[in-house]
Design an enzyme around this catalytic site. Sequence first.
Site, short mmCIF file in Angstrom:
data_model
loop_
_atom_site.label_atom_id
_atom_site.label_comp_id
_atom_site.label_asym_id
_atom_site.label_seq_id
_atom_site.Cartn_x
_atom_site.Cartn_y
_atom_site.Cartn_z
N SER A 174 3.22 -47.28 25.86
CA SER A 174 4.31 -47.70 26.75
C SER A 174 5.01 -48.89 26.11
CB SER A 174 3.78 -48.11 28.11
OG SER A 174 3.15 -47.03 28.71
N GLU A 191 6.14 -54.51 26.45
CA GLU A 191 4.68 -54.56 26.52
C GLU A 191 4.14 -54.69 25.08
OE1 GLU A 191 2.61 -52.04 29.22
OE2 GLU A 191 0.97 -51.69 27.82
N ARG A 238 -1.78 -56.61 32.47
CA ARG A 238 -1.57 -56.81 31.02
C ARG A 238 -1.70 -58.27 30.58
NH1 ARG A 238 -2.74 -52.62 31.88
NH2 ARG A 238 -1.60 -50.69 31.68
C1 LIG Z 1 -0.39 -43.22 22.27
C2 LIG Z 1 -0.75 -44.54 22.94
C3 LIG Z 1 -1.19 -44.54 24.25
C4 LIG Z 1 -1.52 -45.77 24.87
N1 LIG Z 1 -1.97 -45.75 26.17
C5 LIG Z 1 -2.30 -46.91 26.77
C6 LIG Z 1 -2.78 -46.92 28.11
O1 LIG Z 1 -2.92 -45.88 28.76
N2 LIG Z 1 -3.08 -48.12 28.68
C7 LIG Z 1 -2.94 -49.29 28.00
O2 LIG Z 1 -3.26 -50.35 28.55
N3 LIG Z 1 -2.49 -49.31 26.72
C8 LIG Z 1 -2.17 -48.16 26.09
N4 LIG Z 1 -1.71 -48.18 24.80
C9 LIG Z 1 -1.51 -49.47 24.12
C10 LIG Z 1 -2.72 -50.02 23.34
O3 LIG Z 1 -3.58 -48.98 22.91
C11 LIG Z 1 -3.51 -51.03 24.17
O4 LIG Z 1 -2.66 -52.09 24.57
C12 LIG Z 1 -4.73 -51.60 23.41
O5 LIG Z 1 -5.46 -52.41 24.30
C13 LIG Z 1 -4.34 -52.43 22.18
O6 LIG Z 1 -5.51 -52.67 21.43
P1 LIG Z 1 -5.48 -52.86 19.85
O7 LIG Z 1 -6.87 -53.09 19.40
O8 LIG Z 1 -4.77 -51.73 19.21
O9 LIG Z 1 -4.65 -54.19 19.74
P2 LIG Z 1 -3.48 -54.55 18.68
O10 LIG Z 1 -2.32 -53.66 18.91
O11 LIG Z 1 -4.03 -54.63 17.32
O12 LIG Z 1 -3.10 -56.02 19.17
C14 LIG Z 1 -2.43 -56.20 20.39
C15 LIG Z 1 -2.52 -57.69 20.78
O13 LIG Z 1 -3.87 -58.03 21.04
C16 LIG Z 1 -4.30 -59.07 20.17
N5 LIG Z 1 -5.68 -58.79 19.77
C17 LIG Z 1 -6.19 -57.63 19.28
N6 LIG Z 1 -7.52 -57.75 19.08
C18 LIG Z 1 -7.85 -59.01 19.45
C19 LIG Z 1 -9.08 -59.75 19.47
N7 LIG Z 1 -10.26 -59.22 19.08
N8 LIG Z 1 -9.04 -61.04 19.92
C20 LIG Z 1 -7.86 -61.60 20.31
N9 LIG Z 1 -6.68 -60.96 20.29
C21 LIG Z 1 -6.68 -59.67 19.87
C22 LIG Z 1 -3.32 -59.08 19.00
O14 LIG Z 1 -3.19 -60.38 18.47
C23 LIG Z 1 -2.04 -58.62 19.67
O15 LIG Z 1 -1.38 -59.70 20.29
C24 LIG Z 1 -1.39 -46.99 24.15
C25 LIG Z 1 -0.95 -46.96 22.81
C26 LIG Z 1 -0.64 -45.76 22.20
C27 LIG Z 1 -0.19 -45.77 20.77
#
Ligand SMILES: Cc1cc2nc3c(=O)[nH]c(=O)nc-3n(C[C@H](O)[C@H](O)[C@H](O)COP(=O)(O)OP(=O)(O)OC[C@H]3O[C@@H](n4cnc5c(N)ncnc54)[C@H](O)[C@@H]3O)c2cc1C
Length: 303
Positions: free
Chosen positions: A226, A296, A176
């Site tokens: 998570s 997380e 992570r």
């Molecule tokens: C139902 C569910 C299931 C999930 N299952 C998993 C799983 O199996 N494995 C897993 O790893 N995660 C899981 N997640 C968590 C999440 O989907 C991941 O962590 C995903 O990578 C977050 O991406 P996001 O675009 O939504 O980021 P956001 O939530 O919008 O942002 C998260 C962080 O990343 C930064 N960020 C986002 N985009 C950028 C960019 N382009 N450049 C720089 N920084 C950026 C933001 O500033 C913030 O700090 C799950 C979430 C949900 C709701």
Amino acid sequence: MEKKIYHKLVQIVGEERVRTDEPMKSHTTFRVGGPADFFVTPETSEEVRAVIDMCRSEEIDCHIIGNGSNLLVSDRGVRGVVVQIAKAMNKIESNGEQIRAQAGALLSEVAAYALKDGLAGFEFAAGIPGTLGGACVMNAGAYGGEMKDVLYEVTVLTPQGEFLVLKEDELELGYRTSVVARKGYIVLEAVIRLKKGDEEEIRRQMEDLRDRRISKQPLEYPSAGSTFKRPEGYFAGKLIQDAGLRGYTFGGAQVSEKHCGFVVNRGDATAAEVAELMRRVADKVEEQFKVRLEPEVKRLGDF
Ligand SMILES: Cc1cc2nc3c(=O)[nH]c(=O)nc-3n(C[C@H](O)[C@H](O)[C@H](O)COP(=O)(O)OP(=O)(O)OC[C@H]3O[C@@H](n4cnc5c(N)ncnc54)[C@H](O)[C@@H]3O)c2cc1C
């Protein structure tokens, strides 16, 4: 000042891509979060750079989000500018065994592209509801796969306003985390490298993982996945369950009855309730097992 910033943002991305007092609960999978002063959705890397440059020269805060699937946004919202790199920056193209995509492409869209081209290796990511950019930052992973296995190169914007192309060995991807997170880079684009595979087998694998998610995860409620990181040698969900916290509730926030690793929004949860529930859960687990759970989920705004 407010008007000046608004006009500058409109000059960069166009009027239809700038919103004011935008409720962040509409942009997070937790469905929690107060208003962002400014909310912009750039379409190109140059626009992202121009917004960042403007914020720096006007000395206002700027925050990047993707699909908001790992975020807890304060009830008081976010001061300054929120830059969403998502739907407006989601182009995908392939070249042989490589797929190049803008950071705002959803992992599910990239996975669908891989399937169409008969490319194997991205099945693990198909059900993670984030963007490619968000996944690069935190080396998203599931079911034994992680971004580290497939990332070939990532184009970022540095806090100094330079574009950089980082190769796989420069990304420092760990559990992570990545150099992108540590240095505050913004992900603009990424190339993943996959392998030719059997289309039917790739589809079967994706469906199998989807079914496992549906049966194990509380997808019927808003959440951010998570809630806590996996502590070394343990599983966060198991510790929470063993502490007797299944279904533990504070306001509208609840430890999922289906999967203790998830905090879910059972209705009108506030960010303060989610944060308090998380603190109580971490305290109770620490009392019993002497292990401190670390979130997380990322926080945005003042708590
Ligand atoms: C139902 C569910 C299931 C999930 N299952 C998993 C799983 O199996 N494995 C897993 O790893 N995660 C899981 N997640 C968590 C999440 O989907 C991941 O962590 C995903 O990578 C977050 O991406 P996001 O675009 O939504 O980021 P956001 O939530 O919008 O942002 C998260 C962080 O990343 C930064 N960020 C986002 N985009 C950028 C960019 N382009 N450049 C720089 N920084 C950026 C933001 O500033 C913030 O700090 C799950 C979430 C949900 C709701």
